[in-house]
Structure formats: structure tokens, C-alpha cells
Design a protein around this motif. Sequence first.
Motif, PDB file in Angstrom:
ATOM      1  N   ASN A  75       0.796  -1.227   0.000  1.00  0.00           N
ATOM      2  CA  ASN A  75       0.000   0.000   0.000  1.00  0.00           C
ATOM      3  C   ASN A  75       0.832   1.282   0.000  1.00  0.00           C
ATOM      4  O   ASN A  75       0.342   2.326   0.380  1.00  0.00           O
ATOM      5  CB  ASN A  75      -0.984  -0.004   1.177  1.00  0.00           C
ATOM      6  N   HIS A  77       2.460   4.156  -2.153  1.00  0.00           N
ATOM      7  CA  HIS A  77       2.171   4.704  -3.478  1.00  0.00           C
ATOM      8  C   HIS A  77       3.437   5.305  -4.083  1.00  0.00           C
ATOM      9  O   HIS A  77       4.008   6.247  -3.548  1.00  0.00           O
ATOM     10  CB  HIS A  77       1.091   5.775  -3.381  1.00  0.00           C
ATOM     11  N   ARG A  92       0.476   0.989  -6.581  1.00  0.00           N
ATOM     12  CA  ARG A  92       0.366   0.457  -5.218  1.00  0.00           C
ATOM     13  C   ARG A  92       0.655  -1.035  -5.137  1.00  0.00           C
ATOM     14  O   ARG A  92       0.069  -1.741  -4.329  1.00  0.00           O
ATOM     15  CB  ARG A  92      -1.025   0.733  -4.647  1.00  0.00           C
TER      16      ARG A  92
END
Length: 170
Positions: A75, A77, A92
Motif C-alpha cells: 500500500n 504509493h 500500489r
Amino acid sequence: MATEKKKADRATEARNMGRSLIASNRKARHDYAIIDTYEAGISLTGTEVKSLRAGRASLIDGFATVSDDEVWLRNVHIAEYAEGTWTNHAPRRARKLLLHRSEIDKLMQKLREGGVALIPLSMYFSGGKVKVEIALGRGKKEYDKRQTLAKRDSDRELAKYAGRRAKGMT
């Protein structure tokens, strides 16, 4: 010609010695009591590295997990590379963290105890390679966060008073 070589050598040396910060997760230190920190390498694709050189990353919702005796960063980015083509990466996707076996075993043992999480604190270049500082943290309760803020404010006031007193203003 010789001066250009010297400049290139100095630039390479400076890059290898210092850390250049890409992204940091300031909220993590507010939300978690940090127990232990680890520095890990990270497995990336070429377009991800180019995007990181442009400083386009966010650790806000990131976390790390241990599965199949490997540590994965999830998760986080990393924006798509602007000049990338069809070879561009997914922003992601899960990325493998590179740690020593003994460090992974310690992390697995601590995570089995429960109540702790692996959180990325910062991402930076060190010696031309991307490194991630991950921390083992225990979530803070709301009153713990207020106490931390109150302590920081009181420390700031004491430092201000001490500075004024040293200057003879009080």
C-alpha cells in the motif's frame, strides 16, 4: 578534461556518502509508539526508481507484512513514471523488502506476540540504492497522543525560558 573528471568523482562521492530523503511518514510517529527500527533494501523496477528520483512517493497508508518468510511492503504509493510507456509499474503494488534472515526471524517472533505492526517511516537513497526505514510499532491510544503533544509543548516552553534566561532577558 581533468576538472570534469574531478567534478564527476566529487558528485559520485557525495551521492554515495549522504542520504537523500524521498518520502517520510510523519504521522506514523504520532500514531505509533516506536519499539524498534530496521533499514531494509527494496526490490523495485526501473520506472519506480526513476519516479522516486523525482520524489514522487507516499508512505501514508503503507504497512509491511511477513508472508512465506519474506517481508513485503504494501500500500505504498509510487506514482507512475511520466515518461514511461507500457512498461510502467502499478502504483500500489506489493514490493519485497530485503532483510537478513535473522532480522526477518526477529520480526516474525515479535509480530506473533501481537499488538504490534510494521510501518514504513521513511524512504531514501543511500549509496545510490533505495532504502526503507521500517519500524515495529505499537498503536497509541488517544490519551497517549495528547500526553505526547503536552510534553512536547512543555519542553518547548522550558527551552524558550532557558534561552531567555541565558541571554539575561528575565
